[in-house]
Design a protein around this motif. Structure first.
Motif, PDB file in Angstrom:
ATOM      1  N   ARG A  85      -0.486   3.891  -4.883  1.00 22.28           N
ATOM      2  CA  ARG A  85      -1.805   3.326  -4.581  1.00 22.28           C
ATOM      3  C   ARG A  85      -2.928   3.988  -5.381  1.00 22.28           C
ATOM      4  O   ARG A  85      -3.936   3.353  -5.687  1.00 22.28           O
ATOM      5  N   ILE A 143       0.836  -1.201   0.000  1.00 25.98           N
ATOM      6  CA  ILE A 143       0.000   0.000   0.000  1.00 25.98           C
ATOM      7  C   ILE A 143       0.866   1.245   0.000  1.00 25.98           C
ATOM      8  O   ILE A 143       0.739   2.106  -0.849  1.00 25.98           O
ATOM      9  N   VAL A 189      -0.221  -7.492   2.656  1.00 28.07           N
ATOM     10  CA  VAL A 189       0.333  -6.154   2.442  1.00 28.07           C
ATOM     11  C   VAL A 189       1.647  -6.055   3.207  1.00 28.07           C
ATOM     12  O   VAL A 189       1.661  -6.017   4.440  1.00 28.07           O
ATOM     13  N   GLY A 197      -1.725   1.049  -8.414  1.00 26.95           N
ATOM     14  CA  GLY A 197      -2.778   0.929  -7.414  1.00 26.95           C
ATOM     15  C   GLY A 197      -4.034   0.290  -7.979  1.00 26.95           C
ATOM     16  O   GLY A 197      -4.716  -0.490  -7.302  1.00 26.95           O
TER      17      GLY A 197
END
Length: 406
Positions: free
Chosen positions: A246, A236, A280, A251
Protein backbone atom coordinates in the motif's frame (compact mmCIF):
# COMPACT_ATOMS: atom_id res chain seq x y z
CA UNK A 1 -6.74 -34.94 -30.56
CA UNK A 2 -3.89 -34.36 -28.13
CA UNK A 3 -4.30 -36.56 -25.10
CA UNK A 4 -1.59 -37.11 -22.52
CA UNK A 5 -0.87 -37.41 -18.84
CA UNK A 6 0.08 -34.02 -17.41
CA UNK A 7 2.39 -33.94 -14.42
CA UNK A 8 2.98 -30.73 -12.44
CA UNK A 9 6.34 -29.16 -13.26
CA UNK A 10 7.14 -25.82 -11.69
CA UNK A 11 9.75 -23.15 -11.33
CA UNK A 12 9.00 -21.64 -7.96
CA UNK A 13 5.36 -20.60 -7.99
CA UNK A 14 5.11 -20.85 -11.81
CA UNK A 15 4.02 -24.06 -13.52
CA UNK A 16 5.01 -24.80 -17.11
CA UNK A 17 1.78 -26.70 -17.93
CA UNK A 18 -1.83 -26.58 -16.79
CA UNK A 19 -4.32 -29.42 -16.31
CA UNK A 20 -7.56 -29.02 -18.30
CA UNK A 21 -9.53 -31.47 -16.16
CA UNK A 22 -8.37 -29.87 -12.93
CA UNK A 23 -9.18 -26.39 -14.19
CA UNK A 24 -12.67 -27.50 -15.23
CA UNK A 25 -13.33 -29.21 -11.90
CA UNK A 26 -12.10 -26.12 -10.04
CA UNK A 27 -14.60 -23.95 -11.94
CA UNK A 28 -17.37 -26.44 -11.14
CA UNK A 29 -16.45 -26.31 -7.45
CA UNK A 30 -16.43 -22.50 -7.46
CA UNK A 31 -19.86 -22.41 -9.10
CA UNK A 32 -21.31 -24.79 -6.50
CA UNK A 33 -19.80 -22.67 -3.70
CA UNK A 34 -21.72 -19.54 -4.77
CA UNK A 35 -24.73 -18.90 -2.50
CA UNK A 36 -28.00 -19.62 -4.28
CA UNK A 37 -29.68 -16.56 -5.82
CA UNK A 38 -32.96 -15.19 -4.56
CA UNK A 39 -36.12 -16.57 -6.23
CA UNK A 40 -36.54 -13.29 -8.13
CA UNK A 41 -33.08 -13.69 -9.68
CA UNK A 42 -33.54 -17.41 -10.34
CA UNK A 43 -36.81 -16.72 -12.20
CA UNK A 44 -35.21 -14.37 -14.76
CA UNK A 45 -34.68 -17.34 -17.10
CA UNK A 46 -31.53 -16.01 -18.75
CA UNK A 47 -32.75 -12.43 -19.07
CA UNK A 48 -30.58 -10.98 -16.31
CA UNK A 49 -28.57 -7.77 -16.29
CA UNK A 50 -25.84 -7.35 -18.89
CA UNK A 51 -22.36 -7.37 -17.38
CA UNK A 52 -18.81 -6.94 -18.64
CA UNK A 53 -15.97 -8.49 -16.62
CA UNK A 54 -12.53 -7.33 -17.71
CA UNK A 55 -9.95 -9.86 -16.53
CA UNK A 56 -12.45 -12.73 -16.36
CA UNK A 57 -10.17 -15.78 -16.41
CA UNK A 58 -8.16 -15.66 -13.18
CA UNK A 59 -8.18 -14.63 -9.54
CA UNK A 60 -10.88 -12.24 -8.44
CA UNK A 61 -11.94 -11.60 -12.04
CA UNK A 62 -12.77 -15.28 -12.45
CA UNK A 63 -14.62 -15.18 -9.14
CA UNK A 64 -16.52 -12.11 -10.36
CA UNK A 65 -17.54 -13.93 -13.53
CA UNK A 66 -18.71 -17.10 -11.81
CA UNK A 67 -20.45 -15.28 -8.95
CA UNK A 68 -22.10 -12.90 -11.40
CA UNK A 69 -23.51 -15.81 -13.39
CA UNK A 70 -24.50 -18.05 -10.49
CA UNK A 71 -25.61 -15.42 -7.97
CA UNK A 72 -26.77 -12.37 -9.94
CA UNK A 73 -27.93 -14.16 -13.08
CA UNK A 74 -25.92 -11.92 -15.36
CA UNK A 75 -25.28 -12.38 -19.06
CA UNK A 76 -22.77 -10.49 -21.13
CA UNK A 77 -19.07 -10.52 -21.90
CA UNK A 78 -15.85 -11.69 -20.26
CA UNK A 79 -12.53 -10.31 -21.52
CA UNK A 80 -9.16 -11.93 -20.82
CA UNK A 81 -5.78 -12.56 -22.43
CA UNK A 82 -4.83 -16.24 -22.55
CA UNK A 83 -2.62 -18.50 -24.66
CA UNK A 84 -4.04 -21.53 -26.43
CA UNK A 85 -2.59 -25.04 -26.60
CA UNK A 86 0.50 -25.68 -28.68
CA UNK A 87 3.79 -27.30 -27.75
CA UNK A 88 2.72 -26.79 -24.16
CA UNK A 89 -0.78 -26.95 -22.79
CA UNK A 90 -2.93 -23.86 -22.92
CA UNK A 91 -2.75 -21.49 -19.98
CA UNK A 92 -4.92 -22.33 -17.01
CA UNK A 93 -7.09 -19.30 -17.75
CA UNK A 94 -7.85 -20.69 -21.20
CA UNK A 95 -9.17 -23.93 -19.70
CA UNK A 96 -11.02 -22.12 -16.91
CA UNK A 97 -12.74 -19.91 -19.48
CA UNK A 98 -13.82 -22.93 -21.54
CA UNK A 99 -15.26 -24.52 -18.39
CA UNK A 100 -17.02 -21.31 -17.34
CA UNK A 101 -18.59 -21.00 -20.80
CA UNK A 102 -19.90 -24.58 -20.58
CA UNK A 103 -21.50 -23.90 -17.22
CA UNK A 104 -23.00 -20.63 -18.43
CA UNK A 105 -24.63 -22.41 -21.38
CA UNK A 106 -25.86 -25.23 -19.18
CA UNK A 107 -27.58 -22.75 -16.87
CA UNK A 108 -29.04 -20.69 -19.69
CA UNK A 109 -26.78 -17.62 -19.52
CA UNK A 110 -25.71 -15.89 -22.73
CA UNK A 111 -22.03 -15.22 -22.01
CA UNK A 112 -19.47 -14.33 -24.68
CA UNK A 113 -15.75 -14.62 -23.96
CA UNK A 114 -13.26 -12.50 -25.91
CA UNK A 115 -9.54 -13.21 -25.86
CA UNK A 116 -7.16 -10.30 -26.39
CA UNK A 117 -5.44 -7.24 -24.97
CA UNK A 118 -7.91 -5.42 -22.71
CA UNK A 119 -5.66 -2.33 -22.76
CA UNK A 120 -6.04 -1.89 -26.52
CA UNK A 121 -8.77 0.08 -28.23
CA UNK A 122 -9.36 -2.79 -30.67
CA UNK A 123 -10.76 -4.90 -27.82
CA UNK A 124 -12.89 -1.98 -26.63
CA UNK A 125 -14.32 -1.68 -30.14
CA UNK A 126 -15.00 -5.41 -30.27
CA UNK A 127 -16.81 -5.35 -26.93
CA UNK A 128 -18.89 -2.36 -28.02
CA UNK A 129 -19.92 -4.18 -31.18
CA UNK A 130 -20.98 -7.30 -29.27
CA UNK A 131 -22.96 -5.20 -26.80
CA UNK A 132 -24.72 -3.40 -29.64
CA UNK A 133 -25.45 -6.47 -31.77
CA UNK A 134 -26.09 -9.14 -29.16
CA UNK A 135 -27.22 -7.43 -25.97
CA UNK A 136 -29.44 -4.65 -27.22
CA UNK A 137 -26.86 -1.89 -26.84
CA UNK A 138 -27.10 -1.87 -23.07
CA UNK A 139 -24.53 -2.48 -20.33
CA UNK A 140 -25.70 -2.58 -16.71
CA UNK A 141 -22.49 -3.48 -14.85
CA UNK A 142 -18.74 -3.46 -15.46
CA UNK A 143 -16.23 -5.18 -13.16
CA UNK A 144 -12.60 -4.26 -13.78
CA UNK A 145 -10.03 -6.80 -12.55
CA UNK A 146 -6.84 -6.49 -14.56
CA UNK A 147 -3.40 -7.33 -13.15
CA UNK A 148 -0.69 -7.11 -15.80
CA UNK A 149 3.06 -6.45 -15.85
CA UNK A 150 2.92 -3.96 -18.72
CA UNK A 151 0.57 -1.80 -20.76
CA UNK A 152 0.91 -0.11 -24.12
CA UNK A 153 -0.61 3.37 -24.07
CA UNK A 154 -3.09 3.43 -26.98
CA UNK A 155 -2.51 7.14 -27.57
CA UNK A 156 1.31 7.23 -27.55
CA UNK A 157 2.38 3.65 -28.22
CA UNK A 158 4.68 3.83 -25.18
CA UNK A 159 5.01 0.52 -23.30
CA UNK A 160 4.86 1.02 -19.53
CA UNK A 161 6.15 -1.73 -17.21
CA UNK A 162 5.01 -1.92 -13.59
CA UNK A 163 7.39 -2.67 -10.72
CA UNK A 164 6.97 -3.99 -7.18
CA UNK A 165 9.12 -1.62 -5.15
CA UNK A 166 8.94 0.37 -1.91
CA UNK A 167 9.08 4.15 -2.05
CA UNK A 168 11.85 6.13 -0.37
CA UNK A 169 13.99 3.38 1.16
CA UNK A 170 14.93 -0.29 0.69
CA UNK A 171 12.50 -2.78 2.15
CA UNK A 172 13.53 -5.99 3.89
CA UNK A 173 10.95 -8.61 4.69
CA UNK A 174 10.62 -12.25 5.50
CA UNK A 175 9.60 -14.39 2.57
CA UNK A 176 8.59 -17.99 1.94
CA UNK A 177 11.04 -20.07 -0.09
CA UNK A 178 11.32 -23.68 -1.19
CA UNK A 179 14.60 -25.51 -1.78
CA UNK A 180 15.34 -27.84 -4.71
CA UNK A 181 13.67 -30.72 -2.88
CA UNK A 182 10.55 -28.67 -2.19
CA UNK A 183 11.24 -28.18 1.52
CA UNK A 184 9.87 -24.84 2.79
CA UNK A 185 11.89 -22.22 4.58
CA UNK A 186 11.98 -18.57 5.59
CA UNK A 187 14.59 -16.05 4.58
CA UNK A 188 14.96 -12.29 4.40
CA UNK A 189 14.77 -10.54 1.05
CA UNK A 190 15.55 -6.89 0.37
CA UNK A 191 13.93 -4.87 -2.40
CA UNK A 192 15.53 -1.65 -3.64
CA UNK A 193 13.35 1.47 -3.63
CA UNK A 194 11.65 2.97 -6.65
CA UNK A 195 13.79 5.22 -8.80
CA UNK A 196 13.39 7.34 -11.89
CA UNK A 197 9.89 6.97 -13.32
CA UNK A 198 9.09 3.66 -11.58
CA UNK A 199 6.07 5.12 -9.81
CA UNK A 200 4.64 6.81 -12.90
CA UNK A 201 5.09 3.66 -15.02
CA UNK A 202 3.40 1.49 -12.39
CA UNK A 203 0.50 3.91 -12.10
CA UNK A 204 0.18 3.90 -15.91
CA UNK A 205 -0.26 0.10 -15.84
CA UNK A 206 -2.12 -0.57 -12.60
CA UNK A 207 -3.90 2.73 -11.93
CA UNK A 208 -7.26 3.87 -13.22
CA UNK A 209 -6.33 5.10 -16.71
CA UNK A 210 -7.51 2.03 -18.59
CA UNK A 211 -10.66 1.65 -16.46
CA UNK A 212 -11.57 5.26 -17.24
CA UNK A 213 -10.83 4.65 -20.93
CA UNK A 214 -13.25 1.71 -20.97
CA UNK A 215 -16.00 3.82 -19.43
CA UNK A 216 -15.37 6.70 -21.85
CA UNK A 217 -15.29 4.34 -24.83
CA UNK A 218 -18.58 2.64 -23.97
CA UNK A 219 -20.22 5.88 -22.90
CA UNK A 220 -19.21 7.44 -26.21
CA UNK A 221 -21.14 4.66 -27.96
CA UNK A 222 -24.19 5.32 -25.71
CA UNK A 223 -23.96 1.80 -24.31
CA UNK A 224 -24.25 2.54 -20.57
CA UNK A 225 -27.71 1.74 -19.21
CA UNK A 226 -29.53 4.02 -16.79
CA UNK A 227 -28.28 3.16 -13.30
CA UNK A 228 -25.07 1.62 -14.67
CA UNK A 229 -22.61 0.55 -11.95
CA UNK A 230 -18.92 -0.24 -12.20
CA UNK A 231 -16.39 -1.56 -9.70
CA UNK A 232 -12.63 -1.88 -9.94
CA UNK A 233 -11.20 -4.59 -7.71
CA UNK A 234 -8.43 -3.56 -5.33
CA UNK A 235 -6.54 -4.57 -2.17
CA UNK A 236 -5.20 -2.74 0.88
CA UNK A 237 -3.64 -5.51 2.91
CA UNK A 238 -1.99 -5.76 6.29
CA UNK A 239 0.39 -3.31 7.99
CA UNK A 240 2.86 -6.21 7.83
CA UNK A 241 3.22 -5.78 4.05
CA UNK A 242 2.31 -2.09 3.73
CA UNK A 243 5.82 -0.92 2.81
CA UNK A 244 5.94 -3.08 -0.32
CA UNK A 245 2.24 -2.87 -1.12
CA UNK A 246 0.00 0.00 0.00
CA UNK A 247 2.92 2.39 0.60
CA UNK A 248 4.89 1.18 -2.41
CA UNK A 249 4.58 1.61 -6.15
CA UNK A 250 1.52 -0.63 -6.31
CA UNK A 251 -0.05 1.43 -3.56
CA UNK A 252 0.47 4.57 -5.64
CA UNK A 253 -1.39 2.83 -8.47
CA UNK A 254 -4.20 1.80 -6.12
CA UNK A 255 -4.50 5.40 -4.88
CA UNK A 256 -4.83 6.52 -8.50
CA UNK A 257 -7.48 3.84 -9.05
CA UNK A 258 -9.48 5.15 -6.09
CA UNK A 259 -9.18 8.74 -7.29
CA UNK A 260 -10.42 7.58 -10.68
CA UNK A 261 -13.40 5.92 -9.00
CA UNK A 262 -14.38 9.15 -7.29
CA UNK A 263 -14.16 11.11 -10.55
CA UNK A 264 -16.11 8.45 -12.46
CA UNK A 265 -18.73 8.25 -9.73
CA UNK A 266 -19.46 11.96 -10.06
CA UNK A 267 -19.50 11.76 -13.84
CA UNK A 268 -21.77 8.70 -14.03
CA UNK A 269 -24.19 10.11 -11.47
CA UNK A 270 -24.78 13.06 -13.79
CA UNK A 271 -24.89 11.15 -17.08
CA UNK A 272 -26.83 7.94 -16.32
CA UNK A 273 -27.63 8.04 -12.60
CA UNK A 274 -24.83 5.50 -12.13
CA UNK A 275 -22.11 4.65 -9.63
CA UNK A 276 -18.38 3.88 -9.73
CA UNK A 277 -16.56 2.34 -6.76
CA UNK A 278 -13.45 0.43 -5.89
CA UNK A 279 -13.97 -2.88 -4.11
CA UNK A 280 -11.30 -3.70 -1.53
CA UNK A 281 -11.04 -7.47 -1.40
CA UNK A 282 -9.39 -9.70 1.16
CA UNK A 283 -6.23 -11.76 0.76
CA UNK A 284 -6.14 -14.77 -1.53
CA UNK A 285 -3.61 -16.93 -3.34
CA UNK A 286 -3.49 -15.68 -6.92
CA UNK A 287 -0.89 -15.67 -9.66
CA UNK A 288 -0.45 -11.93 -9.05
CA UNK A 289 -0.22 -12.03 -5.25
CA UNK A 290 2.47 -14.70 -5.13
CA UNK A 291 4.81 -12.31 -6.99
CA UNK A 292 4.78 -9.76 -4.16
CA UNK A 293 7.65 -10.24 -1.66
CA UNK A 294 6.38 -11.49 1.68
CA UNK A 295 2.76 -11.97 0.58
CA UNK A 296 2.99 -15.76 0.26
CA UNK A 297 4.27 -16.07 3.82
CA UNK A 298 1.68 -13.61 5.09
CA UNK A 299 -1.21 -15.49 3.45
CA UNK A 300 0.04 -18.81 4.84
CA UNK A 301 0.16 -17.31 8.35
CA UNK A 302 -3.27 -15.73 7.87
CA UNK A 303 -4.69 -19.11 6.93
CA UNK A 304 -2.98 -20.57 10.01
CA UNK A 305 -4.92 -18.10 12.15
CA UNK A 306 -8.30 -18.21 10.39
CA UNK A 307 -8.51 -21.66 8.84
CA UNK A 308 -11.80 -22.10 7.00
CA UNK A 309 -12.99 -18.70 8.27
CA UNK A 310 -11.05 -17.13 5.39
CA UNK A 311 -13.61 -15.83 2.91
CA UNK A 312 -13.00 -17.20 -0.57
CA UNK A 313 -12.82 -14.92 -3.60
CA UNK A 314 -16.08 -16.30 -4.97
CA UNK A 315 -17.75 -15.68 -1.60
CA UNK A 316 -16.52 -12.10 -1.57
CA UNK A 317 -17.63 -11.45 -5.14
CA UNK A 318 -21.09 -12.87 -4.45
CA UNK A 319 -21.31 -10.18 -1.76
CA UNK A 320 -20.14 -7.51 -4.23
CA UNK A 321 -22.74 -8.55 -6.82
CA UNK A 322 -25.46 -8.26 -4.18
CA UNK A 323 -24.38 -4.66 -3.62
CA UNK A 324 -24.03 -3.78 -7.29
CA UNK A 325 -27.45 -5.17 -8.16
CA UNK A 326 -29.30 -3.66 -5.18
CA UNK A 327 -29.90 -6.83 -3.19
CA UNK A 328 -27.92 -5.14 -0.41
CA UNK A 329 -27.07 -1.46 0.08
CA UNK A 330 -23.94 -0.23 -1.67
CA UNK A 331 -22.34 0.91 1.59
CA UNK A 332 -18.97 2.66 1.27
CA UNK A 333 -16.19 3.69 3.65
CA UNK A 334 -15.08 7.30 4.06
CA UNK A 335 -12.86 6.98 0.96
CA UNK A 336 -15.73 5.78 -1.21
CA UNK A 337 -14.71 2.12 -1.23
CA UNK A 338 -16.70 -1.09 -0.81
CA UNK A 339 -14.95 -3.08 1.92
CA UNK A 340 -14.95 -6.86 1.57
CA UNK A 341 -11.81 -7.30 3.69
CA UNK A 342 -13.17 -6.77 7.23
CA UNK A 343 -12.59 -10.44 8.07
CA UNK A 344 -8.88 -10.08 7.20
CA UNK A 345 -8.21 -6.71 8.84
CA UNK A 346 -10.10 -7.42 12.05
CA UNK A 347 -7.72 -6.15 14.80
CA UNK A 348 -7.73 -9.48 16.64
CA UNK A 349 -6.87 -11.35 13.45
CA UNK A 350 -4.07 -8.95 12.54
CA UNK A 351 -2.65 -9.13 16.06
CA UNK A 352 -2.53 -12.93 15.89
CA UNK A 353 -0.90 -12.86 12.44
CA UNK A 354 1.65 -10.28 13.64
CA UNK A 355 2.61 -12.52 16.55
CA UNK A 356 3.18 -15.42 14.20
CA UNK A 357 5.10 -13.18 11.79
CA UNK A 358 7.51 -12.20 14.57
CA UNK A 359 7.96 -15.80 15.68
CA UNK A 360 8.19 -17.54 12.32
CA UNK A 361 11.49 -19.14 11.31
CA UNK A 362 12.39 -22.11 9.20
CA UNK A 363 11.96 -24.27 12.31
CA UNK A 364 8.54 -22.92 13.30
CA UNK A 365 7.12 -22.38 9.83
CA UNK A 366 5.02 -25.53 9.58
CA UNK A 367 3.53 -24.90 13.03
CA UNK A 368 2.53 -21.28 12.40
CA UNK A 369 1.52 -21.26 8.74
CA UNK A 370 -0.86 -23.57 6.88
CA UNK A 371 1.63 -24.56 4.20
CA UNK A 372 -0.28 -27.60 3.00
CA UNK A 373 -3.23 -25.37 2.16
CA UNK A 374 -1.00 -22.71 0.60
CA UNK A 375 0.94 -25.07 -1.66
CA UNK A 376 -2.29 -26.76 -2.75
CA UNK A 377 -3.79 -23.36 -3.53
CA UNK A 378 -0.80 -22.50 -5.73
CA UNK A 379 -1.09 -25.81 -7.53
CA UNK A 380 -4.84 -25.32 -8.00
CA UNK A 381 -4.09 -22.11 -9.92
CA UNK A 382 -2.87 -24.45 -12.67
CA UNK A 383 -5.47 -27.20 -12.22
CA UNK A 384 -3.47 -29.48 -9.92
CA UNK A 385 -4.36 -30.70 -6.40
CA UNK A 386 -8.06 -30.40 -7.21
CA UNK A 387 -10.02 -33.10 -5.33
CA UNK A 388 -11.76 -35.64 -7.51
CA UNK A 389 -9.38 -35.43 -10.48
CA UNK A 390 -7.44 -38.51 -11.65
CA UNK A 391 -4.02 -37.07 -12.46
CA UNK A 392 -2.75 -40.43 -13.65
CA UNK A 393 -5.23 -40.53 -16.52
CA UNK A 394 -4.72 -39.03 -19.97
CA UNK A 395 -6.56 -35.78 -20.65
CA UNK A 396 -7.35 -33.84 -23.81
CA UNK A 397 -5.25 -30.67 -23.91
CA UNK A 398 -6.48 -29.30 -27.26
CA UNK A 399 -9.54 -27.54 -25.83
CA UNK A 400 -11.04 -24.91 -28.18
CA UNK A 401 -11.83 -21.37 -27.15
CA UNK A 402 -15.57 -21.14 -26.44
CA UNK A 403 -17.44 -19.94 -29.50
CA UNK A 404 -20.44 -17.70 -28.85
CA UNK A 405 -23.70 -19.57 -29.26
CA UNK A 406 -26.40 -18.22 -31.52
Amino acid sequence: MSERVIAPKSRGFLFVDSHPGGCARLVDDMWRAVPAPSPAVADRDGDGPVALVIGSSAGYGLAATIAGLARAGVRGIGVCFEKGPGRRTATAGWYRTAATARLARRHGHDMVFLNGDAFGDAMKDQVAEVLAERFGGRLDHLVYSVAAPRRTDPDTGVVHASVLKPIGAPYTTKTLVFDEDGAPGVRDVTTAPAEGDDIERTVAVMGGADWERWISHLSGRSLLADGFTTAALSYIGSPLNAAIYRQGTIGAAKAHLEATARALDERLAKSVGGRAVTSVNGAAVTQSSTAVPGIALYVGLLRGVLGDAMVTPVGQLADLWDRLTGVRPLDLDTEGRVRLDAWELDPAVQEAVAERWSAVTGDTLTELADLDWFTDEVRRLYGFSVPGVDYGATVETDVPWPAPTA
